[in-house]
Motif scaffolding. Structure first.
Motif, PDB file in Angstrom:
ATOM      1  N   PHE A  76       0.822  -1.198   0.000  1.00  0.00           N
ATOM      2  CA  PHE A  76       0.000   0.000   0.000  1.00  0.00           C
ATOM      3  C   PHE A  76       0.863   1.257   0.000  1.00  0.00           C
ATOM      4  CE2 PHE A  76      -2.895  -3.202   1.558  1.00  0.00           C
ATOM      5  CZ  PHE A  76      -4.089  -2.858   0.948  1.00  0.00           C
ATOM      6  N   SER A  77       0.339   2.314  -0.600  1.00  0.00           N
ATOM      7  CA  SER A  77       1.019   3.600  -0.691  1.00  0.00           C
ATOM      8  C   SER A  77       1.112   4.264   0.679  1.00  0.00           C
ATOM      9  CB  SER A  77       0.243   4.511  -1.648  1.00  0.00           C
ATOM     10  OG  SER A  77       0.626   5.856  -1.509  1.00  0.00           O
ATOM     11  N   TYR A  78       2.276   4.846   0.992  1.00  0.00           N
ATOM     12  CA  TYR A  78       2.405   5.651   2.206  1.00  0.00           C
ATOM     13  C   TYR A  78       1.511   6.885   2.123  1.00  0.00           C
ATOM     14  CZ  TYR A  78       6.595   3.047   3.689  1.00  0.00           C
ATOM     15  OH  TYR A  78       7.471   2.087   4.099  1.00  0.00           O
ATOM     16  N   GLY A  79       1.230   7.351   0.912  1.00  0.00           N
ATOM     17  CA  GLY A  79       0.429   8.546   0.723  1.00  0.00           C
ATOM     18  C   GLY A  79      -1.065   8.296   0.613  1.00  0.00           C
ATOM     19  N   LEU A  80      -1.484   7.046   0.771  1.00  0.00           N
ATOM     20  CA  LEU A  80      -2.893   6.703   0.582  1.00  0.00           C
ATOM     21  C   LEU A  80      -3.769   7.379   1.635  1.00  0.00           C
ATOM     22  CD1 LEU A  80      -4.852   4.976  -1.072  1.00  0.00           C
ATOM     23  CD2 LEU A  80      -4.448   3.104   0.542  1.00  0.00           C
ATOM     24  N   GLU A  81      -4.786   8.128   1.165  1.00  0.00           N
ATOM     25  CA  GLU A  81      -5.674   8.871   2.046  1.00  0.00           C
ATOM     26  C   GLU A  81      -7.081   8.276   2.125  1.00  0.00           C
ATOM     27  OE1 GLU A  81      -5.697  12.907   0.753  1.00  0.00           O
ATOM     28  OE2 GLU A  81      -3.567  13.225   1.186  1.00  0.00           O
ATOM     29  N   LYS A  82      -7.523   7.630   1.039  1.00  0.00           N
ATOM     30  CA  LYS A  82      -8.898   7.114   1.038  1.00  0.00           C
ATOM     31  C   LYS A  82      -8.978   5.802   0.263  1.00  0.00           C
ATOM     32  CE  LYS A  82     -13.682   8.234  -0.219  1.00  0.00           C
ATOM     33  NZ  LYS A  82     -14.605   9.244  -0.777  1.00  0.00           N
ATOM     34  N   ILE A  83      -9.672   4.840   0.880  1.00  0.00           N
ATOM     35  CA  ILE A  83     -10.022   3.583   0.223  1.00  0.00           C
ATOM     36  C   ILE A  83     -11.531   3.564   0.098  1.00  0.00           C
ATOM     37  CG2 ILE A  83      -9.979   1.070   0.376  1.00  0.00           C
ATOM     38  CD1 ILE A  83      -7.471   1.335   2.124  1.00  0.00           C
ATOM     39  N   ALA A  84     -12.034   3.495  -1.116  1.00  0.00           N
ATOM     40  CA  ALA A  84     -13.473   3.579  -1.364  1.00  0.00           C
ATOM     41  C   ALA A  84     -14.168   2.252  -1.019  1.00  0.00           C
ATOM     42  CB  ALA A  84     -13.723   3.949  -2.827  1.00  0.00           C
ATOM     43  N   PRO A  85     -15.514   2.258  -0.945  1.00  0.00           N
ATOM     44  CA  PRO A  85     -16.256   1.026  -0.651  1.00  0.00           C
ATOM     45  C   PRO A  85     -15.934  -0.103  -1.624  1.00  0.00           C
ATOM     46  CG  PRO A  85     -17.703   2.934  -0.476  1.00  0.00           C
ATOM     47  CD  PRO A  85     -16.412   3.436  -1.047  1.00  0.00           C
ATOM     48  N   TYR A  86     -15.883  -1.310  -1.087  1.00  0.00           N
ATOM     49  CA  TYR A  86     -15.721  -2.543  -1.858  1.00  0.00           C
ATOM     50  C   TYR A  86     -14.380  -2.612  -2.623  1.00  0.00           C
ATOM     51  CZ  TYR A  86     -20.764  -2.811  -1.051  1.00  0.00           C
ATOM     52  OH  TYR A  86     -22.006  -2.843  -0.457  1.00  0.00           O
ATOM     53  N   ALA A  87     -13.430  -1.774  -2.264  1.00  0.00           N
ATOM     54  CA  ALA A  87     -12.190  -1.682  -3.045  1.00  0.00           C
ATOM     55  C   ALA A  87     -11.480  -3.023  -3.182  1.00  0.00           C
ATOM     56  CB  ALA A  87     -11.247  -0.654  -2.423  1.00  0.00           C
ATOM     57  N   PHE A  88     -11.439  -3.804  -2.096  1.00  0.00           N
ATOM     58  CA  PHE A  88     -10.754  -5.111  -2.121  1.00  0.00           C
ATOM     59  C   PHE A  88     -11.728  -6.230  -1.719  1.00  0.00           C
ATOM     60  CE2 PHE A  88      -7.453  -1.952  -1.648  1.00  0.00           C
ATOM     61  CZ  PHE A  88      -6.458  -2.400  -2.503  1.00  0.00           C
ATOM     62  N   PHE A  89     -12.969  -6.039  -2.024  1.00  0.00           N
ATOM     63  CA  PHE A  89     -14.017  -7.012  -1.695  1.00  0.00           C
ATOM     64  C   PHE A  89     -13.695  -8.368  -2.335  1.00  0.00           C
ATOM     65  CE2 PHE A  89     -18.022  -9.175  -2.204  1.00  0.00           C
ATOM     66  CZ  PHE A  89     -18.828  -8.764  -1.154  1.00  0.00           C
ATOM     67  N   ALA A  90     -13.736  -9.424  -1.528  1.00  0.00           N
ATOM     68  CA  ALA A  90     -13.552 -10.801  -2.012  1.00  0.00           C
ATOM     69  C   ALA A  90     -12.209 -11.027  -2.702  1.00  0.00           C
ATOM     70  CB  ALA A  90     -14.705 -11.194  -2.931  1.00  0.00           C
ATOM     71  N   CYS A  91     -11.159 -10.378  -2.166  1.00  0.00           N
ATOM     72  CA  CYS A  91      -9.797 -10.705  -2.618  1.00  0.00           C
ATOM     73  C   CYS A  91      -9.341 -11.908  -1.791  1.00  0.00           C
ATOM     74  CB  CYS A  91      -8.863  -9.502  -2.431  1.00  0.00           C
ATOM     75  SG  CYS A  91      -9.177  -8.165  -3.604  1.00  0.00           S
ATOM     76  N   ASP A  92      -9.706 -13.085  -2.241  1.00  0.00           N
ATOM     77  CA  ASP A  92      -9.620 -14.297  -1.439  1.00  0.00           C
ATOM     78  C   ASP A  92      -8.212 -14.690  -1.036  1.00  0.00           C
ATOM     79  OD1 ASP A  92     -12.334 -14.493  -1.648  1.00  0.00           O
ATOM     80  OD2 ASP A  92     -12.320 -15.987  -3.250  1.00  0.00           O
ATOM     81  N   SER A  93      -7.192 -14.297  -1.810  1.00  0.00           N
ATOM     82  CA  SER A  93      -5.828 -14.739  -1.533  1.00  0.00           C
ATOM     83  C   SER A  93      -5.021 -13.755  -0.691  1.00  0.00           C
ATOM     84  CB  SER A  93      -5.081 -14.993  -2.855  1.00  0.00           C
ATOM     85  OG  SER A  93      -5.715 -16.007  -3.611  1.00  0.00           O
ATOM     86  N   LEU A  94      -5.567 -12.586  -0.421  1.00  0.00           N
ATOM     87  CA  LEU A  94      -4.850 -11.558   0.325  1.00  0.00           C
ATOM     88  C   LEU A  94      -4.659 -12.006   1.780  1.00  0.00           C
ATOM     89  CD1 LEU A  94      -3.695  -8.689   0.022  1.00  0.00           C
ATOM     90  CD2 LEU A  94      -5.927  -7.814   0.738  1.00  0.00           C
ATOM     91  N   LYS A  95      -3.410 -11.948   2.272  1.00  0.00           N
ATOM     92  CA  LYS A  95      -3.106 -12.461   3.605  1.00  0.00           C
ATOM     93  C   LYS A  95      -2.775 -11.378   4.623  1.00  0.00           C
ATOM     94  CE  LYS A  95      -1.591 -17.110   2.305  1.00  0.00           C
ATOM     95  NZ  LYS A  95      -0.521 -18.125   2.430  1.00  0.00           N
ATOM     96  N   SER A  96      -2.307 -10.221   4.158  1.00  0.00           N
ATOM     97  CA  SER A  96      -1.876  -9.195   5.097  1.00  0.00           C
ATOM     98  C   SER A  96      -2.224  -7.811   4.557  1.00  0.00           C
ATOM     99  CB  SER A  96      -0.364  -9.302   5.331  1.00  0.00           C
ATOM    100  OG  SER A  96       0.090  -8.289   6.187  1.00  0.00           O
ATOM    101  N   VAL A  97      -2.720  -6.945   5.441  1.00  0.00           N
ATOM    102  CA  VAL A  97      -3.044  -5.563   5.086  1.00  0.00           C
ATOM    103  C   VAL A  97      -2.389  -4.637   6.105  1.00  0.00           C
ATOM    104  CG1 VAL A  97      -4.878  -3.835   4.948  1.00  0.00           C
ATOM    105  CG2 VAL A  97      -5.214  -6.092   3.925  1.00  0.00           C
ATOM    106  N   THR A  98      -1.390  -3.866   5.662  1.00  0.00           N
ATOM    107  CA  THR A  98      -0.751  -2.866   6.509  1.00  0.00           C
ATOM    108  C   THR A  98      -0.984  -1.497   5.897  1.00  0.00           C
ATOM    109  OG1 THR A  98       0.973  -4.399   7.265  1.00  0.00           O
ATOM    110  CG2 THR A  98       1.412  -2.037   7.513  1.00  0.00           C
ATOM    111  N   LEU A  99      -1.720  -0.667   6.620  1.00  0.00           N
ATOM    112  CA  LEU A  99      -2.076   0.667   6.147  1.00  0.00           C
ATOM    113  C   LEU A  99      -1.273   1.707   6.918  1.00  0.00           C
ATOM    114  CD1 LEU A  99      -5.892  -0.075   6.039  1.00  0.00           C
ATOM    115  CD2 LEU A  99      -4.356   0.055   4.071  1.00  0.00           C
ATOM    116  N   TYR A 100      -1.095   2.904   6.328  1.00  0.00           N
ATOM    117  CA  TYR A 100      -0.157   3.874   6.874  1.00  0.00           C
ATOM    118  C   TYR A 100      -0.856   5.158   7.323  1.00  0.00           C
ATOM    119  CZ  TYR A 100       3.182   0.596   4.982  1.00  0.00           C
ATOM    120  OH  TYR A 100       3.881  -0.550   4.722  1.00  0.00           O
ATOM    121  N   PRO A 101      -0.162   5.964   8.162  1.00  0.00           N
ATOM    122  CA  PRO A 101      -0.829   7.054   8.885  1.00  0.00           C
ATOM    123  C   PRO A 101      -1.487   8.154   8.074  1.00  0.00           C
ATOM    124  CG  PRO A 101       1.203   6.472   9.990  1.00  0.00           C
ATOM    125  CD  PRO A 101       1.191   5.719   8.703  1.00  0.00           C
ATOM    126  N   ASN A 102      -1.234   8.257   6.784  1.00  0.00           N
ATOM    127  CA  ASN A 102      -1.934   9.269   5.990  1.00  0.00           C
ATOM    128  C   ASN A 102      -3.392   8.895   5.717  1.00  0.00           C
ATOM    129  OD1 ASN A 102      -0.098  11.407   5.554  1.00  0.00           O
ATOM    130  ND2 ASN A 102       1.054  10.160   4.114  1.00  0.00           N
TER     131      ASN A 102
END
Length: 221
Positions: free
Chosen positions: A61-87
């Protein structure tokens, strides 16, 4: 928008530093996509941008990410880890809903509202890191997270009870009771070296995944 929607041949995406956003449904149902790397310039991930990308296992994920919209990663079945940053300031409803193999989630400092269904039905979610800044955990934000065992939270029980709790988050509430007052153990990684005229930058990460930035690293003579 929808630039690669339903494209089954895309396997890896590296978004360069000239892009500011990922549009609505840009990669929806790209079932061959396994890896995504976002440049730090990316501030917005659009609605359903990666919905149904069932093979997507790795996202930087981007260090500059400010907004994740609805359903953005809905049903991403293989995703194992989500680390989001302070922005990050805002996350839409059901953003990571039904990511059935998701195991670890790190919510960044200063984030305040986890929306409805955000991580619902993530059946293998085991480890969760939450900041003291959380004010609201909305309805079903963590419903169906039956594997949840460890919740890192730096606040007291008083702060925990002060959160506005929506329905469907009973398991999170109970598991977290045994994890109050987690003491962070930070390791710093310098991302920009300082010099005689400019501050440097470091990323500080705890073993629990909680991260903060220090933008004033100095040269000591």
């Amino acid at each position: 928008e929808e630039a690669f929607k339903d494209n089954t041949s895309v396997e890896s995406i590296v978004i360069n530093g000239t892009e500011l956003e990922i549009g609505d449904r840009a990669f929806e149902n790209c079932i061959g996509l396994t890896k995504l790397v976002m440049a730090d310039s990316i501030a917005y991930v659009g609605e359903s941008a990666f919905e149904g990308c069932t093979a997507l296992a790795e996202v930087s994920f981007s260090y500059g990410l400010e907004k994740i919209a609805p359903y953005a990663f809905f049903a991403c079945d293989s995703l194992k880890s989500v680390t989001l940053y302070p922005n990050l300031k805002e996350m839409g409803e059901f953003a990571f809903y039904d990511c059935e193999n998701l195991e670890t989630v790190v919510i960044p400092s200063d984030f305040t509202v986890i929306p409805q269904g955000a991580f619902g039905d993530c059946a293998k979610l085991t480890n969760l890191s939450l900041p003291l800044s959380i004010d609201v955990i909305d309805n079903d934000a963590f419903t169906g997270c039956a594997s949840l065992k460890t919740v890192y939270y730096v606040g007291s029980s008083i702060a925990w009870y002060g959160i506005e709790w929506g329905e469907g988050n009973d398991l999170l509430f109970q598991v977290s009771y045994n994890n109050f007052n987690h003491l962070h153990d930070f390791k710093a990684t310098v991302s920009k070296e300082p010099d005689c005229t400019n501050f440097g930058t470091a990323v500080n990460t705890c073993v629990c995944g909680y991260t903060y930035f220090d933008n004033k690293i100095m040269v000591y003579l």
